[in-house]
Design an enzyme around this catalytic site. Sequence first.
Site, PDB file in Angstrom:
ATOM      1  N   GLN A 173       2.206  -5.768  -3.232  1.00 49.71           N
ATOM      2  CA  GLN A 173       2.560  -5.812  -1.807  1.00 49.71           C
ATOM      3  C   GLN A 173       3.896  -5.075  -1.571  1.00 49.71           C
ATOM      4  OE1 GLN A 173       1.612  -9.208  -3.196  1.00 49.71           O
ATOM      5  NE2 GLN A 173      -0.436  -8.449  -2.836  1.00 49.71           N
ATOM      6  N   LYS A 181       2.269   2.403  -5.148  1.00 46.03           N
ATOM      7  CA  LYS A 181       3.122   2.085  -6.311  1.00 46.03           C
ATOM      8  C   LYS A 181       2.429   2.379  -7.643  1.00 46.03           C
ATOM      9  CE  LYS A 181       3.346  -2.083  -4.571  1.00 46.03           C
ATOM     10  NZ  LYS A 181       2.884  -1.909  -3.216  1.00 46.03           N
ATOM     11  N   ASP A 234       0.813  -1.221   0.000  1.00 46.14           N
ATOM     12  CA  ASP A 234       0.000   0.000   0.000  1.00 46.14           C
ATOM     13  C   ASP A 234       0.846   1.271   0.000  1.00 46.14           C
ATOM     14  OD1 ASP A 234      -2.259  -1.675   0.241  1.00 46.14           O
ATOM     15  OD2 ASP A 234      -2.018  -1.721   2.417  1.00 46.14           O
TER      16      ASP A 234
END
Length: 424
Positions: free
Chosen positions: A223, A16, A13
């Site tokens: 992730q 990206k 989070d």
Amino acid sequence: MSVIAVIGAQWGDEGKGKVVDLLARRVDMVVRYQGGNNAGHTLVVDGEKTVLHLVPSGVLHTGRICVISAGVVIDPNGLMRELDALSKGGIETAGRIFVSSRAQLVLPTHKRLDQAREELRGAKKIGTTGRGIGPAYEDVVKRSGIRCYEVLDEDRFIERVRVHVAEVNQFLESHELRVMDAEVLLEEIMPACRRMAHLVIDTGAYLRHSYARGEQILCEGAQGTMLDVIHGTYPFVTSSRVGVGGLLSGTGLNHKAIRRVICVAKAYTTRVGSGPFPTELNCEVGEGLRERGDEFGATTGRPRRCGWLDLVVVRYACQLNGADSLNLTKLDILSGMGKLQVCVGYTLDGLEVEGISVDPEIYARVEPIYEELQGWEDDVSVCASFHELPQAARDYIAFIERFTGVSVEYIGVGPGRDQMIVRS
Ligand code: IMP
């Protein structure tokens, strides 16, 4: 003639999607290399919010090829829902989305197992997204998973699914859980599998050819490094290799192809699910970050745990991935917070300790050593260049660069596509 990698430097989070979206303007293709639809990449274009879970963020750029490579686990229904939503939003995906024949499927059985395992873990639960990611990767290493190429031969595929459901049912029965009906499951997945069959190719060969032809390839991590199954805060991690190692195994490209690694770190830290988080703020400062930063999971809607920037974590991620530069995101959220704390080390039982402990019980007990930095009052979301930022914000960035040894090339100052300062 090169590959650029974008990799999360915290617990996911980091934001990206935005730098991927920015860089996608200059590349030929965007590639996902690990994870599944546990990821959620939020993009805001002309005020319109798009959340992508499996499809690479480059899809919003007309003409970009999007590749879901071998290291990804694919829920066919999830993928088709996403493609339908994109098409409804006027984004044409036909002919520019490819799915690896080697990628493994996430079936409703995996979701069921994910949820059942979490219940069985009780207080030690990981807090997974419930998307079946862990059980799907278990099948990969157990050598029993169903790969995407198998949907091309429907009769054989249906038999494989029946055998797989029978195996899963043995586990469910042994825990006195409701079993699954293979025929109902097949009805649920076959329409999406048939549609997906048209997208399946050998993406490894495709990417190697593209690289050899001199095409620009952008690899988008899902992730963050601290959720990497080997190098993260195991066992409170996801089940894939999140970092640069996962990029190589996931895409089938070799290490010589990587030209640039950009690590992405939020200006503070967040985490979803269980597991150690030394700089977590269980107080109104943390709640303030959550509210201002809209820190709610893009996939599950769960409130994210929030805390100060942990530079021990960011430096670790930069070293593991060989970062060439950093993208610092959400700097605007720190405006008006007064003094800022930045974690530069840890103590355990009053003594300073080196690095990040492999033992989650020990890592959960460390206390952060903070360096206090000046905050800033001005709204930085209107700044278009580094020099427009208040001095304290520039000092915050300089501190990060000194500590990590990596330059901050991109600075996110708001959710919009263009609210990104580029320094090079
Ligand atoms: P799983 O990937 O669903 O198995 O979840 C394992 C851990 O990774 C949980 O703590 C999740 O909250 C976390 N996780 C998985 N995907 C993401 C993501 O995209 N962002 C942040 N955390 C994630």
